[in-house]
Design an enzyme around this catalytic site. Structure first.
Site, PDB file in Angstrom:
ATOM      1  N   CYS A  12       0.823  -1.217   0.000  1.00 35.36           N
ATOM      2  CA  CYS A  12       0.000   0.000   0.000  1.00 35.36           C
ATOM      3  C   CYS A  12       0.854   1.263   0.000  1.00 35.36           C
ATOM      4  O   CYS A  12       0.647   2.166  -0.794  1.00 35.36           O
ATOM      5  CB  CYS A  12      -0.941  -0.009   1.194  1.00 35.36           C
ATOM      6  SG  CYS A  12      -1.993   1.463   1.274  1.00 35.36           S
ATOM      7  N   CYS A  27      -1.528   1.655  -3.126  1.00 34.92           N
ATOM      8  CA  CYS A  27      -2.591   2.657  -3.075  1.00 34.92           C
ATOM      9  C   CYS A  27      -2.097   4.074  -2.799  1.00 34.92           C
ATOM     10  O   CYS A  27      -2.662   5.031  -3.343  1.00 34.92           O
ATOM     11  CB  CYS A  27      -3.651   2.255  -2.045  1.00 34.92           C
ATOM     12  SG  CYS A  27      -3.039   1.480  -0.544  1.00 34.92           S
ATOM     13  N   LYS A  44      -0.161   5.430  -5.994  1.00 33.59           N
ATOM     14  CA  LYS A  44      -1.180   5.447  -7.047  1.00 33.59           C
ATOM     15  C   LYS A  44      -2.141   6.603  -6.870  1.00 33.59           C
ATOM     16  O   LYS A  44      -2.457   7.322  -7.818  1.00 33.59           O
ATOM     17  CB  LYS A  44      -1.928   4.107  -7.045  1.00 33.59           C
ATOM     18  CG  LYS A  44      -2.947   3.914  -8.144  1.00 33.59           C
ATOM     19  CD  LYS A  44      -4.407   4.104  -7.714  1.00 33.59           C
ATOM     20  CE  LYS A  44      -4.785   3.641  -6.350  1.00 33.59           C
ATOM     21  NZ  LYS A  44      -5.378   2.330  -6.277  1.00 33.59           N
ATOM     22  N   TYR A  98      -9.641  -3.202 -11.174  1.00 34.12           N
ATOM     23  CA  TYR A  98      -9.493  -1.822 -10.701  1.00 34.12           C
ATOM     24  C   TYR A  98      -8.125  -1.244 -11.014  1.00 34.12           C
ATOM     25  O   TYR A  98      -8.003  -0.059 -11.365  1.00 34.12           O
ATOM     26  CB  TYR A  98      -9.812  -1.735  -9.201  1.00 34.12           C
ATOM     27  CG  TYR A  98      -8.767  -2.313  -8.280  1.00 34.12           C
ATOM     28  CD1 TYR A  98      -7.788  -1.500  -7.718  1.00 34.12           C
ATOM     29  CD2 TYR A  98      -8.763  -3.661  -7.946  1.00 34.12           C
ATOM     30  CE1 TYR A  98      -6.827  -2.019  -6.862  1.00 34.12           C
ATOM     31  CE2 TYR A  98      -7.822  -4.190  -7.099  1.00 34.12           C
ATOM     32  CZ  TYR A  98      -6.844  -3.373  -6.556  1.00 34.12           C
ATOM     33  OH  TYR A  98      -5.902  -3.894  -5.717  1.00 34.12           O
ATOM     34  N   GLU A 104      -7.708   2.102 -13.235  1.00 36.91           N
ATOM     35  CA  GLU A 104      -7.112   3.265 -12.573  1.00 36.91           C
ATOM     36  C   GLU A 104      -5.923   3.795 -13.361  1.00 36.91           C
ATOM     37  O   GLU A 104      -5.817   5.002 -13.627  1.00 36.91           O
ATOM     38  CB  GLU A 104      -6.700   2.889 -11.147  1.00 36.91           C
ATOM     39  CG  GLU A 104      -7.888   2.710 -10.216  1.00 36.91           C
ATOM     40  CD  GLU A 104      -7.522   2.171  -8.855  1.00 36.91           C
ATOM     41  OE1 GLU A 104      -8.338   2.307  -7.925  1.00 36.91           O
ATOM     42  OE2 GLU A 104      -6.423   1.594  -8.703  1.00 36.91           O
ATOM     43  N   HIS A 159     -27.539  21.201   0.510  1.00 39.48           N
ATOM     44  CA  HIS A 159     -27.641  21.778  -0.833  1.00 39.48           C
ATOM     45  C   HIS A 159     -26.786  23.035  -0.960  1.00 39.48           C
ATOM     46  O   HIS A 159     -26.711  23.820  -0.014  1.00 39.48           O
ATOM     47  CB  HIS A 159     -29.116  22.135  -1.098  1.00 39.48           C
ATOM     48  CG  HIS A 159     -29.352  22.711  -2.460  1.00 39.48           C
ATOM     49  ND1 HIS A 159     -29.365  21.937  -3.597  1.00 39.48           N
ATOM     50  CD2 HIS A 159     -29.588  23.990  -2.848  1.00 39.48           C
ATOM     51  CE1 HIS A 159     -29.605  22.718  -4.628  1.00 39.48           C
ATOM     52  NE2 HIS A 159     -29.736  23.958  -4.219  1.00 39.48           N
ATOM     53  N   GLU A 164     -26.237  15.193  -1.845  1.00 39.69           N
ATOM     54  CA  GLU A 164     -27.652  15.310  -1.509  1.00 39.69           C
ATOM     55  C   GLU A 164     -28.524  14.378  -2.342  1.00 39.69           C
ATOM     56  O   GLU A 164     -29.650  14.052  -1.964  1.00 39.69           O
ATOM     57  CB  GLU A 164     -28.130  16.750  -1.668  1.00 39.69           C
ATOM     58  CG  GLU A 164     -28.204  17.247  -3.118  1.00 39.69           C
ATOM     59  CD  GLU A 164     -28.732  18.671  -3.210  1.00 39.69           C
ATOM     60  OE1 GLU A 164     -29.780  18.957  -2.574  1.00 39.69           O
ATOM     61  OE2 GLU A 164     -28.109  19.477  -3.919  1.00 39.69           O
TER      62      GLU A 164
END
Length: 448
Positions: A43, A48, A51, A178, A182, A437, A442
């Protein structure tokens, strides 16, 4: 005092191994860790973290263009791969130091070398030194899988991609998961010509069909090309250094780099596990029970080497649970239900719970709510790219059993929404929450 050199010996100083070591040591255990590469594991060092830094860098390609529509006089900009690469690698080195400092602060002994298992309670270091421990924890993670075919030695994996000497003008990426999607987004935004080659006919298998179809549509609009049902035949190195990628069912592709992102396998080879009596599955994963215990009572495993859920936060949870259970007198089991996940593609994906197909198969009667919209920023920027939010509800109980999102900041929004799914909240609970909002999030409480 124990007759063993250590109470716990951990092989692998990645996310799971470091967490288990730190927590066990905080409970008073004498802990040692062996790491043959760099402290931090996949990682931090080659996964990750670097990346995600490349993903941030790639986003500026569109942000700089969009800024003009928001009143900023942005000149045409040139991307410098060398600068970003070096800055990312420097950050990785900084983080590696912090991980090492954490182990040092908890008085964990670190052996910066390879270790193998030579018995139920004994390991051997690369220099021949043998060390005994009451318990051994294997946390060696996973490793990129490279299928065997002629010329496969010319391809790189996610291990090497962060060290490229120069940015390739043409990139072929093998795989549909993935990692493939990516890096396709990253290189495309940097200006490379990207082609994803998949031996099957689906990207992101396991994700909701509508969400992955939306990513495919957007990726193609951005200029990424796809070749499906096209297994690799060979890679040939040309005289000018370029590569020719030969495929089944497709014309050959010329490339400057080939990235193989065909999945990851448990990193268990050569550790002496089978000789010590540890049972592995057909993929090389260590078989463990709910307490992370292998077929040998004194040997345990956490993280990707067990091939349960290959996610860093899951490895960390498993490491913590192991240490608390066996050294903290706090028996703990990891709950694997409703684990959220993300794909940091362009745009990114966030998901938790059952897909629509899974819910129909398991529950039968469900309700599905979707919101298909353009983010306000994209409207003013003149981008037609649309976000898609999807909620899957158990019709019998009104419980939200799945949330799936693709759009700007989807993982950031999904993390909070995953709490609601984990807690078993209902569609009515979402409806009763006042919208924030104007925001993209939302949409989750306005679904009709």
């Amino acid at each position: 005092m124990s007759n063993f050199d250590f109470d716990l010996f951990v092989i692998g100083a990645g996310s799971g191994g470091v967490r288990a070591s730190r927590i066990a040591a905080s409970h008073g255990a004498r802990v040692a860790v062996a790491e043959e590469h760099r402290v931090g594991g996949t990682c931090v060092i080659r996964g990750c973290v670097p990346k995600k830094l490349l993903v941030y860098g790639a986003h500026f390609a569109e942000d700089l263009k969009d800024a003009r529509q928001f009143g900023w006089d942005v000149p045409d900009c040139k991307f410098d791969w060398d600068r970003l690469r070096d800055n990312v690698l420097a950050e990785v080195t900084r983080l590696e130091g912090l991980y090492g400092q954490t182990l040092e602060n908890h008085k964990v002994t670190v052996f910066k070398t390879r270790a193998t298992v030579v018995g139920p309670q004994k390991v051997r270091l690369a220099d021949g030194q043998e060390i005994s421990a009451e318990r051994i924890l294997i946390a060696t993670g996973g490793w990129p899988h490279v299928p065997e075919f002629p010329g496969s030695e010319h391809a790189i994996t996610s291990n090497e991609v962060f060290h490229l000497e120069k940015l390739p003008k043409r990139v072929v990426i093998a795989g549909g998961g993935y990692i493939a999607n990516e890096f396709a987004g990253i290189f495309n935004e940097f200006g490379s010509k990207v082609t994803i080659v998949n031996r099957g006919d689906t990207i992101l298998r396991g994700y909701d069909e509508q969400i992955r179809d939306r990513l495919l549509q957007i990726s193609m609009t951005k200029g990424i090309e796809f070749r499906f049902n096209a297994p690799f035949q060979s890679i040939e190195r040309n005289d000018d250094g370029s590569l020719t990628v030969n495929l089944e069912n497709c014309d050959a592709i010329q490339a400057d780099a080939v990235l193989v992102a065909a999945g990851r396998v448990p990193n268990s080879k050569g550790l002496g596990l089978e000789e010590a009596g540890v049972e592995l599955d057909e993929h090389g994963a260590i078989k463990v029970d709910e307490r992370n215990q292998s077929s040998v009572p004194s040997i345990f495993a956490v993280g990707d080497v067990t091939n349960r859920i290959q996610l860093t936060p899951v490895a960390i949870r498993e490491g913590q649970a192991f240490a608390d259970t066996f050294f903290g007198n706090k028996p703990t089991l990891v709950d694997y239900a409703n684990v959220p996940s993300a794909v940091f593609s362009h745009p990114p994906i966030g998901a938790v719970g059952m897909t629509e197909a899974e819910a129909r198969n398991k529950l039968g009667s469900i309700r599905v709510y979707t919101s298909d919209f353009r983010a306000m920023k994209n409207v003013l920027a003149g981008r037609n790219e649309r976000a898609l939010y999807k909620m899957v509800v158990n019709a019998a109980t009104d419980q939200v059993v799945g949330l799936h999102m693709i759009g700007p900041d989807a993982p950031e929004i999904l993390q909070a929404a995953a709490i609601a799914v984990k807690a078993g909240l209902t569609k009515a609970d979402f409806d009763n929450t006042v919208a924030l909002h104007p925001s993209m999030a939302e949409e989750l409480v306005l679904l009709k």
